[in-house]
Design an enzyme around this catalytic site. Structure first.
Site, PDB file in Angstrom:
ATOM      1  CG  ASN A   9      27.393  34.702   5.819  1.00  0.00           C
ATOM      2  OD1 ASN A   9      27.396  33.495   6.045  1.00  0.00           O
ATOM      3  ND2 ASN A   9      27.008  35.581   6.722  1.00  0.00           N
ATOM      4  CG  HIS A  12      23.812  30.499   3.540  1.00  0.00           C
ATOM      5  ND1 HIS A  12      22.692  30.632   4.318  1.00  0.00           N
ATOM      6  CD2 HIS A  12      24.304  31.758   3.380  1.00  0.00           C
ATOM      7  CE1 HIS A  12      22.506  31.911   4.605  1.00  0.00           C
ATOM      8  NE2 HIS A  12      23.469  32.612   4.048  1.00  0.00           N
ATOM      9  NE  ARG A  20      20.962  13.056   5.093  1.00  0.00           N
ATOM     10  CZ  ARG A  20      20.724  12.386   3.963  1.00  0.00           C
ATOM     11  NH1 ARG A  20      20.315  13.048   2.892  1.00  0.00           N
ATOM     12  NH2 ARG A  20      20.893  11.086   3.906  1.00  0.00           N
ATOM     13  CG  HIS A  45      26.136  34.701  12.893  1.00  0.00           C
ATOM     14  ND1 HIS A  45      24.847  35.159  12.757  1.00  0.00           N
ATOM     15  CD2 HIS A  45      26.419  34.765  14.229  1.00  0.00           C
ATOM     16  CE1 HIS A  45      24.370  35.482  13.949  1.00  0.00           C
ATOM     17  NE2 HIS A  45      25.311  35.237  14.861  1.00  0.00           N
ATOM     18  NE  ARG A  47      21.871  31.785  14.898  1.00  0.00           N
ATOM     19  CZ  ARG A  47      21.072  32.816  14.597  1.00  0.00           C
ATOM     20  NH1 ARG A  47      21.291  33.527  13.498  1.00  0.00           N
ATOM     21  NH2 ARG A  47      20.061  33.135  15.368  1.00  0.00           N
ATOM     22  CG  HIS A  52      24.983  28.387  10.525  1.00  0.00           C
ATOM     23  ND1 HIS A  52      25.914  29.222  11.104  1.00  0.00           N
ATOM     24  CD2 HIS A  52      23.841  29.133  10.383  1.00  0.00           C
ATOM     25  CE1 HIS A  52      25.371  30.407  11.303  1.00  0.00           C
ATOM     26  NE2 HIS A  52      24.115  30.391  10.883  1.00  0.00           N
ATOM     27  CD  GLU A  72      27.589  38.303   9.882  1.00  0.00           C
ATOM     28  OE1 GLU A  72      27.443  39.144   8.981  1.00  0.00           O
ATOM     29  OE2 GLU A  72      26.855  37.301  10.012  1.00  0.00           O
ATOM     30  CG  HIS A 193      19.949  40.685   6.160  1.00  0.00           C
ATOM     31  ND1 HIS A 193      20.460  39.483   6.610  1.00  0.00           N
ATOM     32  CD2 HIS A 193      18.633  40.661   6.464  1.00  0.00           C
ATOM     33  CE1 HIS A 193      19.499  38.775   7.177  1.00  0.00           C
ATOM     34  NE2 HIS A 193      18.376  39.461   7.089  1.00  0.00           N
ATOM     35  N   GLY A 194      20.092  39.980   2.561  1.00  0.00           N
ATOM     36  CA  GLY A 194      19.051  39.792   1.566  1.00  0.00           C
ATOM     37  C   GLY A 194      19.415  40.196   0.155  1.00  0.00           C
ATOM     38  CG  HIS A 216      20.311  32.253   0.850  1.00  0.00           C
ATOM     39  ND1 HIS A 216      19.364  32.402  -0.137  1.00  0.00           N
ATOM     40  CD2 HIS A 216      20.068  31.046   1.422  1.00  0.00           C
ATOM     41  CE1 HIS A 216      18.573  31.351  -0.158  1.00  0.00           C
ATOM     42  NE2 HIS A 216      18.968  30.504   0.780  1.00  0.00           N
TER      43      HIS A 216
END
Length: 247
Positions: A9, A12, A20, A45, A47, A52, A72, A193-194, A216
């Site tokens: 993913n 990030h 910035r 993703h 959104r 992002h 996603e 996830h996580g 992440h």
């Protein structure tokens, strides 16, 4: 032994760029590096607030990604229209709340089966393979099957964020039970996830899981050692732990 696929993913990367308002680091270039480093797929993703990943990103990614692109998205008319035009390899429908830092839980499908059936049908008619991001819950798996998808992504967030051993074991058992139930319907199973380099071990040992989506943790490690090394480290862990499941 079935290979465990790893999708990166890259949201990030875009978060750092947008912090910035610059044009770098470019998530599209990150996808290129990731594929050169052996990643099995790219996940993004898009959104509704474009916090992002942007429309520009997904258009370019669809052109350059050589593995698989997993988009996603929320179950909205706008996102369905974008997906049908873009035609990524996969779409994963996810819940979305404006104030959340990241996706906080799985879809609650129980009272929106008809809506989801219509969305899945539209995406499928566009040649897109659709999955649903759900918590490891028997009722949600039943609903997923009724909706007509062939693949689900199990939310490993509660497992990953467990504060003690007892809670983690409890969440792990829920995942195991959910996998068994999903397999009874013939569903393909992804998870994510996580997950990070410390907690991925036991999830990777579940041989019925086809693919993990991790972002992440890999991007964070890449800050210190570079993206190719961060991907290599995770892939080696997955290979090692998947082998242990077969022993």
């Amino acid at each position: 032994m079935s290979n465990l696929l790893l999708a990166l993913n890259i949201d990030h990367i875009a978060t750092v760029r947008n912090a910035r308002g610059t044009q770098y680091p470019d998530p599209v270039y990150a996808a290129y590096i990731a594929e050169q480093s052996g990643i099995d797929g790219i996940t993004v993703h898009l959104r509704e607030d474009r916090r992002h990943i942007t429309d520009r990103d997904v258009k370019l990614l669809r052109e350059i990604v050589q593995t698989t692109m997993n988009l996603e998205m929320a179950a909205t008319d706008e996102m369905v229209m974008i997906a049908c035009q873009l035609k990524p390899h996969y779409c994963c429908l996810v819940p979305e709340r404006r104030r959340e830092l990241t996706t906080e839980g799985g879809l609650d499908l129980i009272y929106q089966i008809d809506k989801m059936q219509n969305i899945v049908l539209k995406l499928s008619d566009a040649g897109i393979r659709v999955s649903l991001f759900i918590d490891p819950d028997i009722e949600q798996i039943d609903a997923s099957y009724k909706i007509g998808v062939r693949c689900i992504e199990l939310n490993t967030g509660k497992y990953a964020e467990s504060k003690n051993k007892e809670d983690r074991i409890l969440e792990y058992r829920r995942i195991e039970k959910s996998i068994k139930h999903a397999l009874s319907y013939g569903l393909m199973i992804n998870a994510g996830h996580g997950l990070n380099y410390d907690n991925v071990k036991f999830i990777a040992m579940l041989s019925q899981i086809r693919e993990l989506n991790i972002g992440h943790a890999i991007v964070s490690r890449a800050v210190f050692c570079g993206l190719p090394k961060a991907i290599k480290d995770m892939k080696e862990l997955l290979k090692e732990f998947r082998k242990k499941d077969d022993q």
